[in-house]
Design a protein around this motif. Structure first.
Motif, PDB file in Angstrom:
ATOM      1  N   GLU A  80       0.888  -1.177   0.000  1.00  0.00           N
ATOM      2  CA  GLU A  80       0.000   0.000   0.000  1.00  0.00           C
ATOM      3  C   GLU A  80       0.919   1.218   0.000  1.00  0.00           C
ATOM      4  OE1 GLU A  80      -1.846   1.207   3.578  1.00  0.00           O
ATOM      5  OE2 GLU A  80      -0.502   0.116   4.886  1.00  0.00           O
ATOM      6  N   GLY A 133     -11.172 -10.150  -8.233  1.00  0.00           N
ATOM      7  CA  GLY A 133     -10.965  -8.799  -7.694  1.00  0.00           C
ATOM      8  C   GLY A 133      -9.728  -8.650  -6.825  1.00  0.00           C
ATOM      9  N   PHE A 139      -1.269  -5.113  -8.259  1.00  0.00           N
ATOM     10  CA  PHE A 139      -2.366  -4.278  -8.746  1.00  0.00           C
ATOM     11  C   PHE A 139      -1.953  -2.817  -8.698  1.00  0.00           C
ATOM     12  CE2 PHE A 139      -3.566  -2.821  -4.463  1.00  0.00           C
ATOM     13  CZ  PHE A 139      -2.971  -3.805  -3.681  1.00  0.00           C
ATOM     14  N   ASN A 150      -4.229   6.434  -4.982  1.00  0.00           N
ATOM     15  CA  ASN A 150      -4.214   6.966  -3.615  1.00  0.00           C
ATOM     16  C   ASN A 150      -4.438   8.467  -3.645  1.00  0.00           C
ATOM     17  OD1 ASN A 150      -2.836   5.092  -1.211  1.00  0.00           O
ATOM     18  ND2 ASN A 150      -2.650   4.326  -3.311  1.00  0.00           N
ATOM     19  N   ASP A 174      -4.890  11.624  -0.817  1.00  0.00           N
ATOM     20  CA  ASP A 174      -4.799  11.922   0.620  1.00  0.00           C
ATOM     21  C   ASP A 174      -4.698  13.419   0.864  1.00  0.00           C
ATOM     22  OD1 ASP A 174      -3.439   9.038   0.331  1.00  0.00           O
ATOM     23  OD2 ASP A 174      -4.188   9.254   2.390  1.00  0.00           O
ATOM     24  N   ARG A 224     -12.985  -1.079   8.584  1.00  0.00           N
ATOM     25  CA  ARG A 224     -11.726  -1.157   7.833  1.00  0.00           C
ATOM     26  C   ARG A 224     -10.710  -2.080   8.523  1.00  0.00           C
ATOM     27  NH1 ARG A 224     -10.867  -0.549   3.673  1.00  0.00           N
ATOM     28  NH2 ARG A 224      -9.139   0.836   3.424  1.00  0.00           N
ATOM     29  N   ALA A 282     -14.711  -4.484  -2.055  1.00  0.00           N
ATOM     30  CA  ALA A 282     -14.745  -3.009  -2.126  1.00  0.00           C
ATOM     31  C   ALA A 282     -13.897  -2.501  -3.287  1.00  0.00           C
ATOM     32  CB  ALA A 282     -14.245  -2.435  -0.816  1.00  0.00           C
ATOM     33  N   GLY A 342     -10.954   3.764   2.613  1.00  0.00           N
ATOM     34  CA  GLY A 342     -10.071   4.779   3.186  1.00  0.00           C
ATOM     35  C   GLY A 342     -10.589   5.285   4.506  1.00  0.00           C
ATOM     36  N   MET A 371      -7.970   3.175  -4.241  1.00  0.00           N
ATOM     37  CA  MET A 371      -8.912   2.492  -5.140  1.00  0.00           C
ATOM     38  C   MET A 371      -8.110   1.588  -6.062  1.00  0.00           C
ATOM     39  SD  MET A 371     -11.573   4.064  -7.962  1.00  0.00           S
ATOM     40  CE  MET A 371     -12.464   5.082  -6.833  1.00  0.00           C
ATOM     41  N   VAL A 399      -8.293  -3.490 -10.138  1.00  0.00           N
ATOM     42  CA  VAL A 399      -8.788  -4.827 -10.494  1.00  0.00           C
ATOM     43  C   VAL A 399     -10.309  -4.916 -10.339  1.00  0.00           C
ATOM     44  CG1 VAL A 399      -8.541  -7.300 -10.096  1.00  0.00           C
ATOM     45  CG2 VAL A 399      -6.578  -5.800  -9.752  1.00  0.00           C
TER      46      VAL A 399
HETATM   47  P1  HAM Z   1      -7.092  -1.154   1.357  1.00  0.00           P
HETATM   48  O1  HAM Z   1      -8.521  -1.278   1.780  1.00  0.00           O
HETATM   49  O2  HAM Z   1      -6.141  -2.173   1.856  1.00  0.00           O
HETATM   50  O3  HAM Z   1      -6.625   0.299   1.804  1.00  0.00           O
HETATM   51  O4  HAM Z   1      -7.044  -1.113  -0.210  1.00  0.00           O
HETATM   52  C1  HAM Z   1      -7.800  -0.166  -0.936  1.00  0.00           C
HETATM   53  C2  HAM Z   1      -8.274  -0.758  -2.256  1.00  0.00           C
HETATM   54  O5  HAM Z   1      -7.166  -1.322  -2.963  1.00  0.00           O
HETATM   55  C3  HAM Z   1      -9.245  -1.939  -2.106  1.00  0.00           C
HETATM   56  O6  HAM Z   1     -10.562  -1.481  -1.930  1.00  0.00           O
HETATM   57  C4  HAM Z   1      -9.060  -2.650  -3.443  1.00  0.00           C
HETATM   58  O7  HAM Z   1      -9.784  -1.985  -4.479  1.00  0.00           O
HETATM   59  C5  HAM Z   1      -7.572  -2.437  -3.709  1.00  0.00           C
HETATM   60  N1  HAM Z   1      -6.842  -3.649  -3.321  1.00  0.00           N
HETATM   61  C6  HAM Z   1      -6.324  -3.968  -2.127  1.00  0.00           C
HETATM   62  N2  HAM Z   1      -5.734  -5.172  -2.149  1.00  0.00           N
HETATM   63  C7  HAM Z   1      -5.861  -5.627  -3.410  1.00  0.00           C
HETATM   64  C8  HAM Z   1      -5.450  -6.820  -4.103  1.00  0.00           C
HETATM   65  N3  HAM Z   1      -4.760  -7.779  -3.499  1.00  0.00           N
HETATM   66  N4  HAM Z   1      -5.766  -6.949  -5.406  1.00  0.00           N
HETATM   67  C9  HAM Z   1      -6.452  -5.976  -6.039  1.00  0.00           C
HETATM   68  N5  HAM Z   1      -6.860  -4.838  -5.461  1.00  0.00           N
HETATM   69  C10 HAM Z   1      -6.575  -4.658  -4.164  1.00  0.00           C
HETATM   70  C11 HAM Z   1      -5.348   0.753   1.676  1.00  0.00           C
HETATM   71  O8  HAM Z   1      -4.487   0.202   1.034  1.00  0.00           O
HETATM   72  C12 HAM Z   1      -5.117   2.113   2.310  1.00  0.00           C
HETATM   73  N6  HAM Z   1      -3.678   2.367   2.335  1.00  0.00           N
HETATM   74  C13 HAM Z   1      -5.873   3.175   1.538  1.00  0.00           C
HETATM   75  C14 HAM Z   1      -5.694   4.548   2.097  1.00  0.00           C
HETATM   76  C15 HAM Z   1      -5.075   5.606   1.498  1.00  0.00           C
HETATM   77  N7  HAM Z   1      -6.152   4.964   3.266  1.00  0.00           N
HETATM   78  C16 HAM Z   1      -5.811   6.235   3.424  1.00  0.00           C
HETATM   79  N8  HAM Z   1      -5.145   6.635   2.367  1.00  0.00           N
END
Ligand code: HAM
Length: 431
Positions: free
Chosen positions: A79, A116, A121, A125, A127, A269, A290, A294, A316, A319
């Motif tokens: 991330e 998904g 991927f 981001n 922020d 979350r 999802a 965030g 976001m 995939v």
């Molecule tokens: P997260 O919920 O882990 O949040 O990931 C956000 C989005 O990334 C998910 O809703 C999904 O669309 C995509 N995603 C996560 N893992 C995968 C995967 N293995 N394959 C495909 N898509 C994936 C975060 O990562 C936080 N850092 C977001 C954030 C930014 N919060 C604050 N600022």
């Protein structure tokens, strides 16, 4: 030699898939820019500790990690938020506030590949770091919805489900739960939408042995609106956090996206660093994971050695988004066009074909030719395969006859031009 297969959970982007990826990333970028965010990026790998310190167990167990030659523990980014926090911490006093940044990193998670979810991927981001007002949360949510709306998704296709970790914690404390009881309850609530009532009760019994507390938890998980929460909240702090959530909904209404947003107590979350409003965008058919998630993180920057500065944002993934847009018939990817395809009517004229091709390219037009000296018909076929808009035929009597024939391949119309006249302004043939 045996054939080496692609790694499970990764994707190869052949030109057709690459066009889709670019279309998605171009849309993300356009939405970021119109909402006032600046682009940044960081390295694809970091010290392992950056990711294990504050993100929580979920992410830590999905890391691709390795030891470098200096025996240092490293990890490929799963991330972007820890990298963002590290970068902001490094220059916190020099950066003008509010910090409104976006990035579109490639991330890797050692997840079990499924619909998904992949091991690699792209994740958009967005922020905002600095402002404490929920206006910043609203602006981030608006940016996500602004993009999704721009590609044609309506409120009955997607909903941004919102809650607040702070509010939930205070509400639970109001109801007599202690601080160390909260984390397992968050995990339970997170699972709630996927569980039947019976399965939820069974898990609840395991997590909360006290029957009176279980009843309170049952009442909390059934709350459907901010008003209902307000009724249940007793302490001043809990009341204040409900007011904050109400303010967030008011901002979203003023921004014109109220129809896209709903309160949902089950949104907590998975990442450990969230402390305030949290949200996820889901497709309304409910068959996908999802699209976006965030929330606010008050302690992440300080937890990584920086000042106590708050931030909020979302990620976001491409995939789930691509699956959703494909299912709804909303992928609107244009094929790459070629301006001119240059054809020789006689193989003796091939040098002239090359000369004109490179003259056009030097003037900024896309132009191509056939590698094989073939019949005109075959060269026309290639022009079509390469999505050329116009063909140019160099006749056998060129350059004595310095006219060239330009054909509009969409409508079949043809015009003759003097070569010099055309080269002086190729657009004369393009209207
Ligand atoms: P997260 O919920 O882990 O949040 O990931 C956000 C989005 O990334 C998910 O809703 C999904 O669309 C995509 N995603 C996560 N893992 C995968 C995967 N293995 N394959 C495909 N898509 C994936 C975060 O990562 C936080 N850092 C977001 C954030 C930014 N919060 C604050 N600022």
């Amino acid at each position: 030699m045996s054939k080496v297969s692609p790694v499970k959970g990764t994707r190869d982007f052949y030109p057709e898939q690459m066009a889709i990826r670019n279309w998605i990333l171009d849309g993300w970028k356009a939405s970021s820019i119109r909402n006032g965010f600046l682009e940044y990026d960081g390295p694809i790998f970091e010290h392992l500790q950056l990711f294990t310190q504050k993100s929580g167990e979920g992410i830590a167990s999905e890391l691709f990690s390795f030891t470098d030659r200096g025996d240092r523990a490293m990890a490929i980014r799963p991330e972007m938020t820890p990298t963002l926090a590290r970068m902001v911490n490094q220059q916190i006093n020099a950066l003008p506030r509010p910090i409104k940044w976006f990035s579109m990193p490639r991330c890797c998670r050692a997840e079990k590949p499924q619909k998904g979810r992949l091991r690699e991927f792209f994740q958009w981001n967005v922020d905002i770091i600095g402002p404490e007002s929920v206006l910043a949360d609203a602006e981030c949510i608006f940016t996500a919805v602004d993009y999704l709306r721009s590609v044609g998704l309506k409120p009955d296709d997607i909903q941004c489900k919102l809650s607040s970790r702070k509010m939930l914690a205070l509400l639970l404390e109001d109801q007599g739960f202690s601080e160390d009881e909260l984390e397992p309850l968050y995990v339970l609530l997170d699972k709630r939408p996927k569980l039947s009532d019976a399965a939820f009760s069974e898990l609840l019994e395991k997590t909360v042995p006290d029957a009176a507390k279980r009843e309170k938890m049952m009442a909390i998980q059934a709350l459907k609106s901010v008003d209902e929460i307000d009724e249940l909240a007793t302490g001043d702090a809990a009341k204040e956090s409900v007011a904050e959530l109400r303010e967030l909904f008011n901002f979203l209404d003023s921004m014109g996206i109220g129809q896209y947003c709903t309160f949902d107590i089950s949104i907590v979350r998975g990442l450990a660093y969230y402390t305030g409003p949290v949200f996820e965008i889901h497709d309304m058919k409910g068959s996908l994971r999802a699209v976006c998630g965030g929330g606010r993180y008050d302690n992440l920057l300080a937890g990584l050695g920086g000042q106590k500065v708050t931030g909020t944002g979302f990620g976001m993934g491409d995939v789930v988004l691509e699956i959703l847009l494909t299912e709804r018939g909303l992928l609107d990817v244009k094929t790459q066009n070629m301006d001119f395809f240059i054809i020789d009517a006689d193989k003796e004229r091939f040098e002239d074909v090359l000369k004109l091709t490179f003259q056009l390219r030097s003037r900024g037009y896309s132009a191509s030719f056939s590698y094989k000296r073939a019949a005109i018909g075959k060269q026309f076929k290639q022009a079509t395969t390469q999505n050329a808009r116009f063909s140019i035929i160099i006749e056998p009597d060129f350059p004595e006859n310095s006219n060239i024939n330009i054909k509009n391949l969409a409508d079949g119309s043809q015009h003759q031009y003097f070569l010099e006249e055309f080269l002086a302004d190729p657009t004369i043939a393009m209207n």
